[in-house]
Design an enzyme around this catalytic site. Sequence first.
Site, mmCIF file in Angstrom:
data_model
loop_
_atom_site.group_PDB
_atom_site.id
_atom_site.type_symbol
_atom_site.label_atom_id
_atom_site.label_comp_id
_atom_site.label_asym_id
_atom_site.label_seq_id
_atom_site.Cartn_x
_atom_site.Cartn_y
_atom_site.Cartn_z
ATOM 1 N N TRP A 148 -0.786 8.802 -1.759
ATOM 2 C CA TRP A 148 -0.798 7.519 -1.050
ATOM 3 C C TRP A 148 0.607 7.289 -0.513
ATOM 4 O O TRP A 148 1.585 7.444 -1.224
ATOM 5 C CB TRP A 148 -1.187 6.366 -1.985
ATOM 6 C CG TRP A 148 -2.656 6.290 -2.236
ATOM 7 C CD1 TRP A 148 -3.318 6.773 -3.322
ATOM 8 C CD2 TRP A 148 -3.633 5.727 -1.380
ATOM 9 N NE1 TRP A 148 -4.654 6.550 -3.198
ATOM 10 C CE2 TRP A 148 -4.894 5.899 -2.011
ATOM 11 C CE3 TRP A 148 -3.594 5.091 -0.134
ATOM 12 C CZ2 TRP A 148 -6.079 5.453 -1.450
ATOM 13 C CZ3 TRP A 148 -4.784 4.650 0.419
ATOM 14 C CH2 TRP A 148 -5.998 4.834 -0.230
ATOM 15 N N ALA A 150 -0.713 7.223 -7.645
ATOM 16 C CA ALA A 150 0.191 7.033 -8.784
ATOM 17 C C ALA A 150 -0.540 7.075 -10.115
ATOM 18 O O ALA A 150 -0.020 7.608 -11.100
ATOM 19 C CB ALA A 150 0.922 5.694 -8.630
ATOM 20 N N PHE A 151 -1.738 6.537 -10.163
ATOM 21 C CA PHE A 151 -2.483 6.438 -11.421
ATOM 22 C C PHE A 151 -2.752 7.809 -12.038
ATOM 23 O O PHE A 151 -2.867 7.931 -13.254
ATOM 24 C CB PHE A 151 -3.802 5.686 -11.175
ATOM 25 C CG PHE A 151 -4.406 5.128 -12.421
ATOM 26 C CD1 PHE A 151 -3.864 4.010 -13.031
ATOM 27 C CD2 PHE A 151 -5.524 5.712 -12.984
ATOM 28 C CE1 PHE A 151 -4.423 3.489 -14.190
ATOM 29 C CE2 PHE A 151 -6.094 5.204 -14.138
ATOM 30 C CZ PHE A 151 -5.534 4.080 -14.744
ATOM 31 N N GLU A 152 -2.819 8.840 -11.226
ATOM 32 C CA GLU A 152 -3.099 10.191 -11.712
ATOM 33 C C GLU A 152 -1.852 10.928 -12.215
ATOM 34 O O GLU A 152 -1.949 12.003 -12.801
ATOM 35 C CB GLU A 152 -3.778 11.021 -10.614
ATOM 36 C CG GLU A 152 -5.171 10.564 -10.248
ATOM 37 C CD GLU A 152 -5.222 9.351 -9.335
ATOM 38 O OE1 GLU A 152 -6.263 8.664 -9.345
ATOM 39 O OE2 GLU A 152 -4.230 9.059 -8.628
ATOM 40 N N VAL A 173 3.706 2.269 -4.942
ATOM 41 C CA VAL A 173 2.562 1.423 -5.282
ATOM 42 C C VAL A 173 2.762 0.098 -4.549
ATOM 43 O O VAL A 173 3.658 -0.677 -4.879
ATOM 44 C CB VAL A 173 2.463 1.188 -6.806
ATOM 45 C CG1 VAL A 173 1.249 0.336 -7.143
ATOM 46 C CG2 VAL A 173 2.411 2.525 -7.544
ATOM 47 N N VAL A 174 1.941 -0.141 -3.538
ATOM 48 C CA VAL A 174 2.142 -1.253 -2.623
ATOM 49 C C VAL A 174 1.362 -2.488 -3.058
ATOM 50 O O VAL A 174 0.220 -2.401 -3.511
ATOM 51 C CB VAL A 174 1.722 -0.826 -1.197
ATOM 52 C CG1 VAL A 174 1.772 -1.985 -0.235
ATOM 53 C CG2 VAL A 174 2.611 0.298 -0.718
ATOM 54 N N ARG A 178 -3.292 -6.074 -8.048
ATOM 55 C CA ARG A 178 -3.685 -4.811 -8.662
ATOM 56 C C ARG A 178 -2.485 -3.898 -8.815
ATOM 57 O O ARG A 178 -2.365 -3.152 -9.781
ATOM 58 C CB ARG A 178 -4.763 -4.138 -7.810
ATOM 59 C CG ARG A 178 -5.212 -2.801 -8.342
ATOM 60 C CD ARG A 178 -6.273 -2.206 -7.404
ATOM 61 N NE ARG A 178 -6.693 -0.922 -7.902
ATOM 62 C CZ ARG A 178 -6.099 0.235 -7.614
ATOM 63 N NH1 ARG A 178 -5.036 0.254 -6.826
ATOM 64 N NH2 ARG A 178 -6.554 1.362 -8.101
ATOM 65 N N SER A 199 10.720 8.764 -13.536
ATOM 66 C CA SER A 199 9.887 8.076 -12.560
ATOM 67 C C SER A 199 10.690 7.681 -11.337
ATOM 68 O O SER A 199 11.733 7.048 -11.446
ATOM 69 C CB SER A 199 9.279 6.821 -13.186
ATOM 70 O OG SER A 199 8.558 6.089 -12.212
#
Length: 162
Positions: A20, A53-55, A78-79, A85, A110
Amino acid sequence: MTKTNPTKTNARIAFIKARWHSDTVDRAYDGFMAEVPKLIPGAEVDAFNVPGAFEMPLLAKKLAQTGRYDAVVAAALVVDGGIYRHDFVASAVVTGLLNVGLETGIPVFSVSLTPHHYREEEVVAGFFREHFVKKGAEAAEAVRQVLALDAELAAGDRSDAA
């Protein structure tokens, strides 16, 4: 599992990139790769892509558990989509990455940013692309410092350690 004892010439680093906003996230990789040869000569860097990002934490854990990597770096943007969310995702990602390092003993870094006022306008997107280059370079320096400290601790060279 035994962690390798890296020196400046044999470190192996995994770099995870969320797809993303890849045009921005990839700039962190560019900044990282521009600094690594200067800071950690001879280091090998393997890049891995994940959807978002979640992965990243799960892949970071799998990579750390292989025993092949001395460090893992993960980058994402992460927008804020206006529904909050992003706060939950960003928190879960950073906590997940932290836990990987604690559970495996492999340092995890990170380069995951969560701007609250991101817009696709060129002036804003351009600012974040440039910012990610800087953050990638800073990550390379952080990796260098932590690997050097790990090597000192492994060799018992820290007479000033309390």
